[in-house]
Write an enzyme that holds these catalytic residues in place. Structure first.
Site, PDB file in Angstrom:
ATOM      1  N   GLY A  80       0.826  -1.194   0.000  1.00  7.37           N
ATOM      2  CA  GLY A  80       0.000   0.000   0.000  1.00  7.37           C
ATOM      3  C   GLY A  80       0.862   1.247   0.000  1.00  7.37           C
ATOM      4  N   LYS A 123       1.062 -10.516  -0.125  1.00  4.54           N
ATOM      5  CA  LYS A 123       0.462 -11.849  -0.130  1.00  4.54           C
ATOM      6  C   LYS A 123      -0.564 -12.049  -1.234  1.00  4.54           C
ATOM      7  CE  LYS A 123      -3.290 -11.040   3.227  1.00  4.54           C
ATOM      8  NZ  LYS A 123      -3.824 -11.457   4.540  1.00  4.54           N
ATOM      9  N   ARG A 149      -5.772   1.189  -2.143  1.00  6.02           N
ATOM     10  CA  ARG A 149      -6.492   1.226  -3.412  1.00  6.02           C
ATOM     11  C   ARG A 149      -7.946   1.619  -3.233  1.00  6.02           C
ATOM     12  NH1 ARG A 149      -7.545  -4.165  -7.142  1.00  6.02           N
ATOM     13  NH2 ARG A 149      -9.132  -3.270  -8.496  1.00  6.02           N
ATOM     14  N   GLN A 159     -11.234   6.377  -0.525  1.00  7.59           N
ATOM     15  CA  GLN A 159     -12.058   7.261  -1.350  1.00  7.59           C
ATOM     16  C   GLN A 159     -11.822   8.735  -1.064  1.00  7.59           C
ATOM     17  OE1 GLN A 159     -16.061   6.136  -0.405  1.00  7.59           O
ATOM     18  NE2 GLN A 159     -15.962   4.167  -1.462  1.00  7.59           N
ATOM     19  N   GLU A 214     -13.915  17.213   5.709  1.00 15.27           N
ATOM     20  CA  GLU A 214     -14.448  16.014   6.335  1.00 15.27           C
ATOM     21  C   GLU A 214     -14.556  16.227   7.833  1.00 15.27           C
ATOM     22  OE1 GLU A 214     -12.368  12.500   5.114  1.00 15.27           O
ATOM     23  OE2 GLU A 214     -12.567  12.958   2.987  1.00 15.27           O
ATOM     24  N   ASP A 250      -2.041  -9.136   9.702  1.00 19.13           N
ATOM     25  CA  ASP A 250      -0.825  -9.946   9.600  1.00 19.13           C
ATOM     26  C   ASP A 250       0.386  -9.256  10.210  1.00 19.13           C
ATOM     27  OD1 ASP A 250      -2.414 -11.730   8.175  1.00 19.13           O
ATOM     28  OD2 ASP A 250      -1.825 -10.911   6.231  1.00 19.13           O
ATOM     29  N   HIS A 265     -16.229   3.188  10.852  1.00 18.13           N
ATOM     30  CA  HIS A 265     -16.675   4.265   9.968  1.00 18.13           C
ATOM     31  C   HIS A 265     -18.181   4.409  10.105  1.00 18.13           C
ATOM     32  CE1 HIS A 265     -17.313   6.782   6.463  1.00 18.13           C
ATOM     33  NE2 HIS A 265     -16.010   6.959   6.409  1.00 18.13           N
ATOM     34  N   ARG A 320     -15.298  10.820  14.142  1.00 16.08           N
ATOM     35  CA  ARG A 320     -15.967   9.611  13.670  1.00 16.08           C
ATOM     36  C   ARG A 320     -16.537   8.760  14.796  1.00 16.08           C
ATOM     37  NH1 ARG A 320     -11.981   7.579   8.746  1.00 16.08           N
ATOM     38  NH2 ARG A 320     -12.782   9.032   7.174  1.00 16.08           N
ATOM     39  N   HIS A 342     -13.365  -0.094  10.497  1.00 16.77           N
ATOM     40  CA  HIS A 342     -12.727   0.679   9.439  1.00 16.77           C
ATOM     41  C   HIS A 342     -11.218   0.819   9.598  1.00 16.77           C
ATOM     42  CE1 HIS A 342     -12.352   3.609   6.252  1.00 16.77           C
ATOM     43  NE2 HIS A 342     -11.944   4.562   7.072  1.00 16.77           N
ATOM     44  N   GLU A 377      -0.972   1.677   8.687  1.00 12.95           N
ATOM     45  CA  GLU A 377      -1.953   1.235   9.677  1.00 12.95           C
ATOM     46  C   GLU A 377      -1.399   0.142  10.584  1.00 12.95           C
ATOM     47  OE1 GLU A 377      -6.669  -0.138   9.910  1.00 12.95           O
ATOM     48  OE2 GLU A 377      -5.743   0.296   7.978  1.00 12.95           O
ATOM     49  N   ARG A 425      -8.864   8.323  14.894  1.00 17.95           N
ATOM     50  CA  ARG A 425      -8.175   8.955  13.768  1.00 17.95           C
ATOM     51  C   ARG A 425      -8.995  10.072  13.146  1.00 17.95           C
ATOM     52  NH1 ARG A 425      -8.350   8.278   8.284  1.00 17.95           N
ATOM     53  NH2 ARG A 425      -9.524   6.320   8.305  1.00 17.95           N
ATOM     54  N   SER A 434      -4.980   9.080   7.312  1.00 22.66           N
ATOM     55  CA  SER A 434      -4.347   7.763   7.179  1.00 22.66           C
ATOM     56  C   SER A 434      -3.418   7.703   5.976  1.00 22.66           C
ATOM     57  CB  SER A 434      -5.401   6.664   7.088  1.00 22.66           C
ATOM     58  OG  SER A 434      -6.291   6.895   6.018  1.00 22.66           O
ATOM     59  N   LEU A 435      -3.854   8.196   4.827  1.00 23.65           N
ATOM     60  CA  LEU A 435      -2.969   8.210   3.666  1.00 23.65           C
ATOM     61  C   LEU A 435      -1.765   9.108   3.924  1.00 23.65           C
ATOM     62  CD1 LEU A 435      -5.470   8.362   0.646  1.00 23.65           C
ATOM     63  CD2 LEU A 435      -4.104   6.401   1.387  1.00 23.65           C
TER      64      LEU A 435
END
Length: 696
Positions: free
Chosen positions: A16, A38, A47, A50, A117, A278, A299, A343, A404, A428, A439, A444-445
């Site tokens: 990611g 994996k 990916r 949004q 947001e 993992d 979320h 949130r 989320h 993460e 958060r 996060s990105l």
């Protein structure tokens, strides 16, 4: 230990934004880098992101404001040093992403189009392709790794970290031939474990593109595989079930864990199927410290029609509102910011509203925004909603909270170092301290970009030299991990950017269950003060309360299955928890773990990881007896807490945006390289499990 030419060997686990950024930075620093993932290289949570990425990019915004918003959203539990690093280095991270090919949406004058947001004091969210920001970032970073010659191995399932003489020495990987990655419970198609699949992406002209071209959002990249499962119609060929992979040792001087989240612990989640915790489980087995595992964000708005699908917070930022089944806008009852409150506050408000109406979902009303605007600004969401036969421009759509994001994870210093020499974590998977107890939206990105870069650069430094430098620190300084992580130094120099001139002087629970009800609770306690971080730790086997170490766990009344674990976690460790429920969950999970057979296939290894992570969540939640942020104890004091520490903000727009606020077709071109990505999730199973109920 070193690679070709004496270069430091760095293995990155995960593909990611955090993992790929770390790989690029480590490669730029001279390391020999291999990325192991994996599943498919683009099968990450990145990916599917949004909303966008938060950063200070306009003159009317400030670093101080973004820091304040992050600290307040975190419930006073975030590390101020980590937050400062995140925000101050955010603009450099955005510049680096653009330099690597990410095309953020801009207006006709070239200015970035920004959204607002929840819990942000103003609009600062950059986005790409309307609501396909993560897909665009994923595409660009994979292409950049290919251009730099960084090896990316798909289908490489890392089962354990190899530690020799107290130092990371590599990883053990499943691979070698076709192996299963199938859901043994419903036989649905999942991501596959490919045998030693070596991904090599090359830029070619379209006339040279081969049938093996990867065309789902990665441009003209070509994939070469040796012995791996082939694609049929752009998808993985399903292997035979119950086939074990060959075991391989991959040597490394440093390992960076960036495997993403753990949403599959709950099942009903916005996360992709690969999010099985993992990285955290690997770190635990290697002896690394983890922190804050009790803080799992739900979320607020996941489409409650068909398979779970996230409805971005940006929709509420543009003016959509939440209503109960009587049409009443209830979010303002919980917080003066209403739909744009933190949130955890919005998710609990939805949970309470659902409880009052028999567990039925609440409604997200975006009708005031209009069909044209919704289709242009949110093309991915618009398609997903309409595929379910809903017209959200004409009628509200049903939504409910779902698991989320994990704020906790592997405890790291500010450069990604963990408590195990040679082991790093980012994204993460890591607990950097930036998110605290909850958060802030679209951080996060940014965290993946900023701290992925820091970890990649630091992994190149010999760990022995780093330890020596720490030992020479002035007496009296707090040593990691019990004090604030030290600020890492960086000599990374970025290219000049058009942004530079602007800143020359700038210093889960019943809500997810369709028919579950819960008693509403009021406020968290106020024990944590702004800027104070947790120093508590919980070992892997320390689920508290736990059975006596001299007494073997009692076999559970219900046999273990992934679905049973997910139901247990939703019920006992979801949006609201209590001591009795956590005790029951700890006993059940301990018995499941004690009787779990040794894993052989990737799916079985995932089950082990999910149980390990679930035990850690339960232990941390039981240890924290007060409510804070996303960790809400219904049996805890209900004093007014940090969620109300900000002065009231203006209410979010309930009207349709003015024309000047709406991007027209020329201002938000849909990126040719992005597509609508549907999060693959199993359909929600609302049936009760009598045996599990008895066990709980």
């Amino acid at each position: 230990m070193s690679g070709a030419g004496g270069a430091c060997r760095v293995v990155v686990v995960g593909s990611g934004i955090a993992g790929l950024t770390a790989a690029l930075e480590a490669h730029a620093a001279g390391a020999c880098v291999t990325v192991l993932t994996k599943a498919a290289a683009d099968a990450s949570s990145t990916r599917f992101a949004q909303g966008g990425i938060a950063a200070v990019t306009t003159p009317d915004d400030s670093v101080a404001s973004h820091i304040e918003d992050t600290l307040i959203a975190g419930g006073g539990h975030a590390d101020p040093d980590a937050v400062r690093a995140l925000v101050t280095e955010g603009i450099a991270a955005i510049v680096a992403l653009e330099a690597r090919g990410v095309a953020f949406d801009r207006d006709a004058d070239g200015e970035p189009l920004l959204g607002r947001e929840g819990a942000h004091s103003l609009a600062r969210i950059l986005h790409a392709g309307g609501d396909a920001t993560g897909a665009e970032i994923q595409r660009a970073l994979l292409a950049e790794c290919a251009a730099r010659g960084i090896a990316v191995r798909e289908g490489a399932f890392v089962t354990d970290i190899v530690v020799e003489a107290g130092q990371v020495a590599g990883v053990r990987v499943l691979g070698g031939r076709d192996a299963p990655y199938a859901d043994h419970q419903n036989a649905s198609s999942r991501w596959r474990c490919e045998a030693a699949a070596q991904l090599s992406i090359r830029r070619e002209s379209s006339r040279r593109r081969t049938p093996a071209a990867h065309s789902d959002g990665m441009g003209s990249a070509r994939i070469d595989r040796s012995g791996g499962a082939e694609r049929a119609g752009g998808h993985r060929r399903a292997p035979e079930p119950d086939t074990a992979c060959a075991d391989e040792l991959v040597r490394a001087d440093a390992v960076i864990l960036a495997t993403g989240g753990l949403g599959q612990v709950y099942g009903t989640t916005t996360n992709p199927d690969v999010a099985t915790g993992d990285g955290v489980a690997l770190a635990l087995r290697a002896g690394a410290e983890v922190r804050d595992m009790e803080f799992v964000q739900f979320h607020p708005t996941v489409l409650a029609a068909g398979e779970p699908f996230l409805i971005s917070e940006a929709v509420r930022g543009e003016g959509a509102v939440l209503r109960d089944e009587h049409g009443r806008r209830f979010a303002l009852d919980a917080h003066p910011d209403g739909e744009l409150a933190p949130r955890d506050v919005v998710a609990r408000a939805i949970s309470r509203a659902m409880a009052e109406q028999g567990g039925r979902p609440v409604q997200l009303d975006a009708t005031a925004l209009g069909a044209d605007f919704l289709a242009r600004r949110f093309p991915t969401i618009d398609r997903a909603v309409r595929e379910r036969g809903l017209d959200w421009s004409r009628e509200p759509i049903p939504v409910a909270p779902a698991a989320h994001y994990a704020m906790g994870g592997v405890a790291t210093e500010l450069d990604g170092r963990t408590s195990v020499p040679g082991l790093f974590a980012a994204g993460e998977t890591a607990r950097t301290g930036v998110h605290g107890a909850n958060r802030l939206a679209s951080n996060s990105l940014l965290e993946g970009a900023v701290f992925g870069a820091r970890a990649g650069r630091a992994a190149r430094i010999p760990d022995g030299a780093y330890v020596s430098a720490r030992e020479e620190a002035p007496a009296g300084g707090a040593a990691f991990p019990t004090g604030h992580p030290p600020q890492s130094t960086s000599t990374h120099v970025r290219a000049a950017s058009p942004f530079d001139a602007r800143f020359a002087g700038d210093p889960v629970s019943g809500a997810v269950e369709p028919n579950a009800a819960s008693e509403p609770v009021q406020r968290p306690d106020t024990t944590a003060q702004l800027g104070i971080t947790s120093t508590s730790t919980t070992p892997l086997t320390g689920a508290a309360p736990a059975a006596s170490p001299h007494q073997a766990p009692t076999p559970p009344a219900a046999a273990f299955s992934r679905a049973a674990l997910q139901r247990l976690m939703r019920r006992r460790a979801g949006l609201e928890r209590d001591g009795d429920g956590l005790t029951a969950a700890a006993e059940t999970i301990a018995a499941w773990r004690a009787h779990l057979p040794a894993p052989h296939t990737p799916y079985e290894h995932e089950d082990r990881n999910l149980l390990d992570v679930a035990a850690e969540i339960i232990a941390a939640a039981a240890a924290r007896v007060s409510s804070l942020g996303a960790h809400w104890r219904s049996d805890a004091p209900t004093d007014r807490g940090p969620e109300h520490s900000r002065p009231a903000q203006p209410a979010p727009r309930a009207r349709a945006p003015r024309r000047s606020e709406r991007p027209d077709a020329a201002r938000v071109p849909e990126l040719a390289s992005t597509r609508a990505h549907h999060i693959p999730q199993p359909a929600y199973d609302a049936s009760a499990d009598p045996a599990l109920e008895a066990a709980c």
